[in-house]
Structure formats: C-alpha cells, structure tokens
Design an enzyme around this catalytic site. Structure first.
Site, PDB file in Angstrom:
ATOM      1  N   SER A  68     -26.036  10.024 116.217  1.00  0.00           N
ATOM      2  CA  SER A  68     -27.344  10.487 116.295  1.00  0.00           C
ATOM      3  C   SER A  68     -27.981  10.363 117.754  1.00  0.00           C
ATOM      4  O   SER A  68     -28.947  10.931 118.016  1.00  0.00           O
ATOM      5  CB  SER A  68     -28.312   9.885 115.261  1.00  0.00           C
ATOM      6  OG  SER A  68     -28.314   8.644 115.420  1.00  0.00           O
ATOM      7  N   HIS A  71     -26.251  13.987 110.227  1.00  0.00           N
ATOM      8  CA  HIS A  71     -26.442  14.899 111.048  1.00  0.00           C
ATOM      9  C   HIS A  71     -25.585  16.106 111.348  1.00  0.00           C
ATOM     10  O   HIS A  71     -25.815  17.116 112.405  1.00  0.00           O
ATOM     11  CB  HIS A  71     -26.831  14.234 112.619  1.00  0.00           C
ATOM     12  CG  HIS A  71     -28.007  13.570 112.814  1.00  0.00           C
ATOM     13  ND1 HIS A  71     -29.213  13.920 113.157  1.00  0.00           N
ATOM     14  CD2 HIS A  71     -28.106  12.212 112.519  1.00  0.00           C
ATOM     15  CE1 HIS A  71     -30.157  12.970 113.125  1.00  0.00           C
ATOM     16  NE2 HIS A  71     -29.525  11.849 112.814  1.00  0.00           N
ATOM     17  N   LYS A 123     -32.688  16.073 106.409  1.00  0.00           N
ATOM     18  CA  LYS A 123     -32.629  16.416 107.783  1.00  0.00           C
ATOM     19  C   LYS A 123     -32.671  18.001 107.578  1.00  0.00           C
ATOM     20  O   LYS A 123     -33.388  18.583 107.190  1.00  0.00           O
ATOM     21  CB  LYS A 123     -31.578  15.812 108.425  1.00  0.00           C
ATOM     22  CG  LYS A 123     -31.825  14.377 108.701  1.00  0.00           C
ATOM     23  CD  LYS A 123     -30.813  13.366 109.498  1.00  0.00           C
ATOM     24  CE  LYS A 123     -31.321  12.200 109.894  1.00  0.00           C
ATOM     25  NZ  LYS A 123     -30.828  11.022 109.499  1.00  0.00           N
TER      26      LYS A 123
HETATM   27  C1  PLP Z   1     -31.052   9.672 108.847  1.00  0.00           C
HETATM   28  C2  PLP Z   1     -29.668   9.183 108.390  1.00  0.00           C
HETATM   29  C3  PLP Z   1     -29.620   8.451 107.179  1.00  0.00           C
HETATM   30  C4  PLP Z   1     -30.756   8.254 106.404  1.00  0.00           C
HETATM   31  O1  PLP Z   1     -31.124   9.359 105.387  1.00  0.00           O
HETATM   32  P1  PLP Z   1     -32.437   9.604 104.651  1.00  0.00           P
HETATM   33  O2  PLP Z   1     -32.198  10.643 103.944  1.00  0.00           O
HETATM   34  O3  PLP Z   1     -33.494   9.720 105.773  1.00  0.00           O
HETATM   35  O4  PLP Z   1     -32.536   8.107 103.869  1.00  0.00           O
HETATM   36  C5  PLP Z   1     -28.443   7.680 106.923  1.00  0.00           C
HETATM   37  N1  PLP Z   1     -27.377   7.754 107.851  1.00  0.00           N
HETATM   38  C6  PLP Z   1     -27.441   8.433 109.091  1.00  0.00           C
HETATM   39  C7  PLP Z   1     -26.322   8.633 109.998  1.00  0.00           C
HETATM   40  C8  PLP Z   1     -28.759   9.150 109.181  1.00  0.00           C
HETATM   41  O5  PLP Z   1     -28.994   9.744 110.564  1.00  0.00           O
END
Ligand code: PLP
Length: 377
Positions: free
Chosen positions: A166, A194, A225
């Site tokens: 990310s 992502h 996301k």
């Molecule tokens: C955003 C993210 C998460 C967490 O996801 P949520 O649905 O916000 O709990 C887990 N792993 C990665 C790699 C992320 O970027």
C-alpha cells in the site's frame, strides 16, 4: 478540535472536510462505489424489507440469506470454490491466520506485510517466524533450509504476502511464491486488500491478474476499499471455508455484517461481474495521473497499480507539501516515518474511476506548483 479530518459529504471525487471542498486524491474508493447510486438503492431496498441489524453472530441466528448470497456471488466472482464474509479485512486476516496456524507451525512473511497480518501472526502464538526482505525471492530462497527444518512434526508452513503493497503500489511476486510454496509443501496466503476491484479482469484481484486460480490456498480481501462499503472475506476450497465457519473466533464471536452493508456489497459484486467499465476507468485515470507527474519530473517510485507515490524524501517537506496542497483545495496524504523508512517520505495519490481528466488536471497543476515551490522538481 479533534485530530481527525471530519468529512461532511459523501465520498466522491470531491469531499467536504470541515466546511471546505477538496479534490479527493487519497481515498481507497477506487471505483467510486462508496457513493454509487446503485449501491445506495440496494441498501435502501434491503432496509425497507429486512431492517438494519442482524442482532446476532452468524452461528446463532444472525446469518441472513443476504450473507449467503454475497458469499456465493463473491466466490463465483473470484473463481474460487467458497467464500466467508467477515466484518473487516483486519478480522479476515485474524481469522485466516489464527485458525490455520498454532505454536509449532511456521509462518513466512514479507517484511512489508500489513499491520493486520503482523497482529494476526502474534495472536496465533506461532513460535517459528521467518521474515524475508520485501518481495526478495533470493532472500526467501536463502532461508528455505532453516524454514524447512523448523517447527514440530506435522507442522504447517504458511507463506503470507500482501497482494499490492500500500505504500509503494508494487505487486507481490506471486508466481514465484507459488513455485516456492509447492517446492516446500507450504500453504500460500495473499492479502489482496488493494488488489480487489483493481487487478485482474473485472477487478478479480491478483490471483486472476497472474492467472493462478487454484494455486493460492487462502485469499483474503477487503470489502472496505474498492468495494466501497465495509467488511472482509476469505476465499478458498470448500473444506477450508467450512473450517473457518466452524472455528474462526472472528466469525463465531462477533456480529454479522449489517443488512444495508451486505445488500450494497451484493450490488457491487453484481456490477463488477457484469462490467469492467469502472476498472478500466480507474486504470485510465491512474495512467493519466502518473504519466503527467512523471513528465513534470516527479519520481513515482516502483508503482505498478493506481497507488501512486510521489517521492519527496524529507519528512518536513512531505508534510509541508500536503499542507500547501490543502491550501489549494487538493487532499493528498503525506506518508512519513514510521509508515515508510526514514527519508523516503512521500505523498500517496490514489485516483478513482469517478475522477474526470479535468479533475486530475486540477490536481496535477497544484502538485506541480507546490513541487516547484518546494524544489521537489
Ligand atoms: C486496508 C487493509 C486491510 C484492512 O481492511 P479493513 O477492511 O479496513 O479491515 C488489511 N490488509 C491490507 C493489506 C489492507 O490494505
């Protein structure tokens, strides 16, 4: 005043934060689903029919036909046998790792894996942890003898990687990880937070991007996301998913996803299954933004995805850059130590499918002005 930026509008190409409207270049709303009319309508219709809450954990009386529909459609979309939906990607990682791994098992993890993976590994109580340098398969191969001789009898080896990283927007070397996992009899898990809705055909994710269907044992995704709502999921074999439904504490001991969330997510999966229009628009915008910034002389690092870092270096300059953009009504997050190594501070830009080129032009113009003023370019 709170330290949080409070949004007072929908999440769109523009957002209102404390009374001021900004061009939003830093959300995970890759496909614009967070305020999509079709998702809203689905949520409203479901509320009218079923109410809002599910009032219980799935294993008691909280499992709704909408959850089953979402899981069936997600599994089909991901071309996997089965899916389990949880209330967050964080919890999905917890469930995937804690249920699979115990004290005598072995975990192999990329050094830049997400915090939720790190926390989940801690929670598993695993005593045999091996961290390899970011995406460095030579480093991983060097550690294989030690990995293979660790752990108890009948131990499971689990290799875990983020799909898209990310902070840099680079993609995990999944094909090589599949080969290594097969070679040492390890299970392979990818957290595609992502990559969901972004990579692969119709946004099916990293496994589809590399055409590795059936070769990655555990696929974790988020619904918070690109899918625009909230929640997390795991896809894999029917056997694996059944085990999670029977044993994962993050499934058994916390409430199910709410009715409107679930209904909106079904709409999101239906839209993506039917059309790749939004995914194409996202990539078109990402390419547009990245090319224009590169032409202006910015360093966009190693990105291969719509996460576009604008490398700055100094922490102070990055923070100042973010502030000056805000004065110009552009929202872009400065990312500084400890989120990234010292002196690699950057702005992280994330365009969305719903930006127009005119929106992006406005952002590019502001970034070039500030970059020139701060001598970044
Ligand atoms: C955003 C993210 C998460 C967490 O996801 P949520 O649905 O916000 O709990 C887990 N792993 C990665 C790699 C992320 O970027």
């Amino acid at each position: 005043m709170s330290y949080l930026d409070t949004v007072e509008s929908q999440q769109g190409a523009r957002i209102v934060v404390r009374g001021k409207t900004y061009l939003n270049l830093c959300s995970n709303n890759y496909l614009g689903f967070a305020s999509d009319a079709r998702l809203k309508e689905a949520a409203i219709a479901a509320i009218e029919q079923y109410g809002v809450g599910t009032t219980s954990v799935r294993a008691l009386i909280g499992s709704h036909s909408l959850h089953e529909e979402l899981e069936t459609k997600l599994a089909a979309f991901k071309k996997a046998e089965a899916a389990i939906v949880l209330t967050g990607g964080y919890l999905a990682n917890m469930a995937a790792i804690q249920t699979t791994i115990g004290k005598d098992d072995i975990i192999v993890s990329d050094e830049l894996n997400h915090a939720s993976i790190i926390d989940a590994v801690r929670l598993s109580g695993c005593q045999n942890k091996f961290i390899y340098k970011h995406a460095d398969m030579d480093d991983l191969r060097r550690q294989l003898p030690k990995i293979q001789s660790a752990g108890g009898p009948d131990r499971t080896i689990l290799i875990i990687t983020d799909g898209v990283f990310s902070m840099d927007g680079d993609i995990a070397p999944l094909p090589e990880l599949v080969v290594i996992a097969q070679k040492i009899g390890a299970k392979l898990m990818v957290d595609d937070a992502h990559g969901e809705g972004v990579l692969g055909s119709h946004g099916r994710g990293i496994v589809d991007h590399f055409n590795l269907h059936g070769k990655v044992d555990i696929e974790v995704g988020t619904l918070s996301k690109a899918f625009g709502v909230m929640g997390g999921f795991i896809t894999g074999s029917t056997e694996l998913i059944t085990t999670y439904k029977q044993k994962a504490r993050q499934f058994l001991f916390t409430n199910a996803l709410s009715i409107p969330d679930t209904a909106a997510l079904i709409a999101a999966v239906d839209i993506l299954t039917a059309s790749d229009e939004r995914v194409k628009a996202l990539w078109d915008n990402a390419t547009y933004l990245k090319t224009h910034l590169q032409k202006a002389g910015f360093n966009t690092g190693t990105t291969e995805t719509p996460i576009i870092p604008v490398m700055i270096g100094s922490e102070e300059t990055a923070k100042l850059f973010g502030e000056k953009l805000r004065e110009k009504a552009v929202m872009a997050t400065p990312i500084v130590f400890p989120m990234v190594p010292q002196n690699t501070a950057r702005l992280r830009l994330q365009p969305s499918a719903i930006h127009t080129h005119a929106d992006l032009d406005e952002g590019i113009k502001a970034i070039i002005e500030v970059g020139t003023e701060l001598k970044v370019i």
